[in-house]
Design a protein around this motif. Structure first.
Motif, PDB file in Angstrom:
ATOM      1  N   MET A  60      -5.858  -5.539  22.032  1.00  0.00           N
ATOM      2  CA  MET A  60      -6.371  -4.529  21.134  1.00  0.00           C
ATOM      3  C   MET A  60      -5.660  -4.666  19.780  1.00  0.00           C
ATOM      4  SD  MET A  60      -6.415  -0.431  21.652  1.00  0.00           S
ATOM      5  CE  MET A  60      -7.851   0.388  21.079  1.00  0.00           C
ATOM      6  N   HIS A  61      -6.411  -4.577  18.713  1.00  0.00           N
ATOM      7  CA  HIS A  61      -5.885  -4.653  17.347  1.00  0.00           C
ATOM      8  C   HIS A  61      -5.674  -3.239  16.812  1.00  0.00           C
ATOM      9  CE1 HIS A  61      -5.833  -5.538  13.005  1.00  0.00           C
ATOM     10  NE2 HIS A  61      -5.289  -6.668  13.412  1.00  0.00           N
ATOM     11  N   ILE A  62      -4.697  -3.056  15.939  1.00  0.00           N
ATOM     12  CA  ILE A  62      -4.368  -1.725  15.411  1.00  0.00           C
ATOM     13  C   ILE A  62      -5.569  -1.039  14.763  1.00  0.00           C
ATOM     14  CG2 ILE A  62      -3.535  -2.589  13.188  1.00  0.00           C
ATOM     15  CD1 ILE A  62      -1.384  -0.376  13.317  1.00  0.00           C
ATOM     16  N   THR A  63      -6.451  -1.796  14.140  1.00  0.00           N
ATOM     17  CA  THR A  63      -7.600  -1.188  13.469  1.00  0.00           C
ATOM     18  C   THR A  63      -8.641  -0.661  14.450  1.00  0.00           C
ATOM     19  OG1 THR A  63      -8.638  -3.358  13.240  1.00  0.00           O
ATOM     20  CG2 THR A  63      -7.322  -2.549  11.367  1.00  0.00           C
ATOM     21  N   GLN A  64      -8.481  -0.948  15.727  1.00  0.00           N
ATOM     22  CA  GLN A  64      -9.399  -0.419  16.731  1.00  0.00           C
ATOM     23  C   GLN A  64      -9.007   0.989  17.185  1.00  0.00           C
ATOM     24  OE1 GLN A  64      -8.972  -3.807  19.375  1.00  0.00           O
ATOM     25  NE2 GLN A  64     -11.105  -4.390  18.989  1.00  0.00           N
ATOM     26  N   LEU A  65      -7.828   1.441  16.776  1.00  0.00           N
ATOM     27  CA  LEU A  65      -7.405   2.796  17.106  1.00  0.00           C
ATOM     28  C   LEU A  65      -8.185   3.804  16.265  1.00  0.00           C
ATOM     29  CD1 LEU A  65      -3.537   2.243  17.163  1.00  0.00           C
ATOM     30  CD2 LEU A  65      -5.045   2.541  19.139  1.00  0.00           C
ATOM     31  N   ASN A  66      -8.360   5.012  16.793  1.00  0.00           N
ATOM     32  CA  ASN A  66      -9.075   6.024  16.004  1.00  0.00           C
ATOM     33  C   ASN A  66      -8.172   6.550  14.881  1.00  0.00           C
ATOM     34  OD1 ASN A  66      -7.422   8.153  16.961  1.00  0.00           O
ATOM     35  ND2 ASN A  66      -8.744   8.478  18.726  1.00  0.00           N
ATOM     36  N   ARG A  67      -8.766   7.271  13.951  1.00  0.00           N
ATOM     37  CA  ARG A  67      -8.065   7.730  12.754  1.00  0.00           C
ATOM     38  C   ARG A  67      -6.853   8.605  13.089  1.00  0.00           C
ATOM     39  NH1 ARG A  67      -9.441   7.411   7.586  1.00  0.00           N
ATOM     40  NH2 ARG A  67      -8.542   8.868   6.117  1.00  0.00           N
ATOM     41  N   GLU A  68      -6.985   9.488  14.068  1.00  0.00           N
ATOM     42  CA  GLU A  68      -5.877  10.370  14.434  1.00  0.00           C
ATOM     43  C   GLU A  68      -4.669   9.564  14.922  1.00  0.00           C
ATOM     44  OE1 GLU A  68      -9.089  10.928  15.573  1.00  0.00           O
ATOM     45  OE2 GLU A  68      -9.425  12.400  13.983  1.00  0.00           O
ATOM     46  N   CYS A  69      -4.920   8.535  15.717  1.00  0.00           N
ATOM     47  CA  CYS A  69      -3.827   7.685  16.194  1.00  0.00           C
ATOM     48  C   CYS A  69      -3.175   6.929  15.035  1.00  0.00           C
ATOM     49  CB  CYS A  69      -4.335   6.691  17.240  1.00  0.00           C
ATOM     50  SG  CYS A  69      -4.728   7.452  18.819  1.00  0.00           S
ATOM     51  N   LEU A  70      -4.007   6.440  14.121  1.00  0.00           N
ATOM     52  CA  LEU A  70      -3.466   5.714  12.966  1.00  0.00           C
ATOM     53  C   LEU A  70      -2.615   6.642  12.086  1.00  0.00           C
ATOM     54  CD1 LEU A  70      -6.524   3.487  12.035  1.00  0.00           C
ATOM     55  CD2 LEU A  70      -4.357   2.751  13.066  1.00  0.00           C
ATOM     56  N   LEU A  71      -3.093   7.864  11.877  1.00  0.00           N
ATOM     57  CA  LEU A  71      -2.303   8.824  11.103  1.00  0.00           C
ATOM     58  C   LEU A  71      -0.967   9.087  11.794  1.00  0.00           C
ATOM     59  CD1 LEU A  71      -4.989  11.417   9.960  1.00  0.00           C
ATOM     60  CD2 LEU A  71      -3.482  10.092   8.477  1.00  0.00           C
ATOM     61  N   HIS A  72      -0.999   9.206  13.091  1.00  0.00           N
ATOM     62  CA  HIS A  72       0.238   9.444  13.837  1.00  0.00           C
ATOM     63  C   HIS A  72       1.199   8.262  13.684  1.00  0.00           C
ATOM     64  CE1 HIS A  72       2.760  11.383  16.783  1.00  0.00           C
ATOM     65  NE2 HIS A  72       2.806  10.266  17.495  1.00  0.00           N
ATOM     66  N   LEU A  73       0.680   7.049  13.784  1.00  0.00           N
ATOM     67  CA  LEU A  73       1.524   5.863  13.609  1.00  0.00           C
ATOM     68  C   LEU A  73       2.109   5.803  12.199  1.00  0.00           C
ATOM     69  CD1 LEU A  73      -0.548   3.145  15.498  1.00  0.00           C
ATOM     70  CD2 LEU A  73       1.637   4.141  16.181  1.00  0.00           C
ATOM     71  N   PHE A  74       1.275   6.056  11.200  1.00  0.00           N
ATOM     72  CA  PHE A  74       1.735   6.047   9.808  1.00  0.00           C
ATOM     73  C   PHE A  74       2.838   7.086   9.585  1.00  0.00           C
ATOM     74  CE2 PHE A  74      -1.633   3.272   8.593  1.00  0.00           C
ATOM     75  CZ  PHE A  74      -1.411   2.872   7.289  1.00  0.00           C
ATOM     76  N   SER A  75       2.765   8.193  10.296  1.00  0.00           N
ATOM     77  CA  SER A  75       3.735   9.274  10.078  1.00  0.00           C
ATOM     78  C   SER A  75       5.166   8.858  10.415  1.00  0.00           C
ATOM     79  CB  SER A  75       3.340  10.518  10.879  1.00  0.00           C
ATOM     80  OG  SER A  75       3.571  10.321  12.258  1.00  0.00           O
ATOM     81  N   PHE A  76       5.341   7.806  11.194  1.00  0.00           N
ATOM     82  CA  PHE A  76       6.676   7.326  11.547  1.00  0.00           C
ATOM     83  C   PHE A  76       7.252   6.370  10.506  1.00  0.00           C
ATOM     84  CE2 PHE A  76       4.960   8.563  15.673  1.00  0.00           C
ATOM     85  CZ  PHE A  76       5.998   9.331  16.164  1.00  0.00           C
ATOM     86  N   LEU A  77       6.444   5.956   9.548  1.00  0.00           N
ATOM     87  CA  LEU A  77       6.871   4.970   8.557  1.00  0.00           C
ATOM     88  C   LEU A  77       7.366   5.638   7.281  1.00  0.00           C
ATOM     89  CD1 LEU A  77       3.859   2.499   8.907  1.00  0.00           C
ATOM     90  CD2 LEU A  77       6.090   2.352  10.035  1.00  0.00           C
ATOM     91  N   ASP A  78       8.252   4.965   6.564  1.00  0.00           N
ATOM     92  CA  ASP A  78       8.662   5.456   5.251  1.00  0.00           C
ATOM     93  C   ASP A  78       7.580   5.109   4.227  1.00  0.00           C
ATOM     94  OD1 ASP A  78       8.974   2.773   4.483  1.00  0.00           O
ATOM     95  OD2 ASP A  78      11.137   2.807   4.720  1.00  0.00           O
ATOM     96  N   LYS A  79       7.730   5.604   3.006  1.00  0.00           N
ATOM     97  CA  LYS A  79       6.698   5.430   1.985  1.00  0.00           C
ATOM     98  C   LYS A  79       6.386   3.960   1.710  1.00  0.00           C
ATOM     99  CE  LYS A  79       8.775   8.013  -1.188  1.00  0.00           C
ATOM    100  NZ  LYS A  79       9.993   8.620  -0.686  1.00  0.00           N
ATOM    101  N   ASP A  80       7.421   3.140   1.589  1.00  0.00           N
ATOM    102  CA  ASP A  80       7.205   1.722   1.295  1.00  0.00           C
ATOM    103  C   ASP A  80       6.497   1.008   2.436  1.00  0.00           C
ATOM    104  OD1 ASP A  80       8.330   1.739  -1.282  1.00  0.00           O
ATOM    105  OD2 ASP A  80      10.343   1.487  -0.469  1.00  0.00           O
ATOM    106  N   SER A  81       6.883   1.315   3.656  1.00  0.00           N
ATOM    107  CA  SER A  81       6.244   0.680   4.816  1.00  0.00           C
ATOM    108  C   SER A  81       4.793   1.112   4.947  1.00  0.00           C
ATOM    109  CB  SER A  81       7.006   1.025   6.096  1.00  0.00           C
ATOM    110  OG  SER A  81       8.324   0.540   6.029  1.00  0.00           O
ATOM    111  N   ARG A  82       4.525   2.372   4.642  1.00  0.00           N
ATOM    112  CA  ARG A  82       3.133   2.848   4.663  1.00  0.00           C
ATOM    113  C   ARG A  82       2.292   2.074   3.660  1.00  0.00           C
ATOM    114  NH1 ARG A  82       3.795   9.472   4.657  1.00  0.00           N
ATOM    115  NH2 ARG A  82       4.764   9.620   6.716  1.00  0.00           N
ATOM    116  N   LYS A  83       2.843   1.901   2.470  1.00  0.00           N
ATOM    117  CA  LYS A  83       2.118   1.177   1.415  1.00  0.00           C
ATOM    118  C   LYS A  83       1.884  -0.272   1.827  1.00  0.00           C
ATOM    119  CE  LYS A  83       0.460   0.551  -2.736  1.00  0.00           C
ATOM    120  NZ  LYS A  83      -0.779   1.138  -3.182  1.00  0.00           N
ATOM    121  N   SER A  84       2.868  -0.902   2.419  1.00  0.00           N
ATOM    122  CA  SER A  84       2.725  -2.302   2.858  1.00  0.00           C
ATOM    123  C   SER A  84       1.659  -2.429   3.935  1.00  0.00           C
ATOM    124  CB  SER A  84       4.056  -2.835   3.397  1.00  0.00           C
ATOM    125  OG  SER A  84       5.002  -2.885   2.381  1.00  0.00           O
TER     126      SER A  84
END
Length: 161
Positions: A1-25
């Motif tokens: 499974m590729h990360i882009t196959q996750l639904n939006r809520e899961c992706l938002l949750h994953l992004f929430s663990f990253l710092d600003k620079d990592s989110r941008k990358s």
């Protein structure tokens, strides 16, 4: 499974663990992840440790922002706290490079973040009473305003509160 196959809520949750620079990358890798990066729900809290971070394009301002912290601790803070007429030419030059940076940023916050509840400013020597009064008017839910080493703030800010 590729990360882009996750639904939006899961992706938002994953992004929430990253710092600003990592989110941008991560957002730079594909349009779907960039759309998640742009989602205002991802940005309820912003903390900046230097004024140069305010210039980066690694965060989004929006109505989801609840808490903002700009804490700048360096030797330059001492320069900003000196009265203008006492500053040397070098000190004035240092200050002129960032003099309106925080105030301009706070004006953007006024326009985009009406649900803000907490602001902490530390070492922001050029922030003025007028800027803070506007912030207080534009953010009616603001309940906590912490100021430290903000040399140009006077009793007028207390009156505005």
């Amino acid at each position: 499974m590729h990360i882009t196959q996750l639904n939006r809520e899961c992706l938002l949750h994953l992004f929430s663990f990253l710092d600003k620079d990592s989110r941008k990358s991560l957002a730079a890798t594909c349009s779907q992840l960039h759309a998640v990066f742009e989602d205002p729900a991802l940005w309820p809290l912003l903390h900046f440790r230097s004024l140069t971070e305010l210039r980066k394009d690694n965060f989004r301002l929006g109505p989801a922002l609840r808490s903002l912290s700009i804490c700048w601790h360096s030797s330059r803070v001492q320069v900003c706290s000196v009265e203008d007429w006492l500053k040397s030419a070098l000190q004035r030059s240092l200050c002129s490079r960032h003099e309106s940076l925080v105030s301009d940023f706070l004006l953007q916050v006024c326009d985009r973040c009406p649900n803000l509840t907490s602001v902490t400013l530390s070492g922001c020597g050029h922030v003025t009473d007028d800027c803070l009064a506007r912030l207080l008017r534009c953010c009616p839910r603001l309940r906590a305003l912490r100021l430290e080493n903000c040399a140009r703030v006077t009793n007028r800010t207390l009156v505005a509160v």
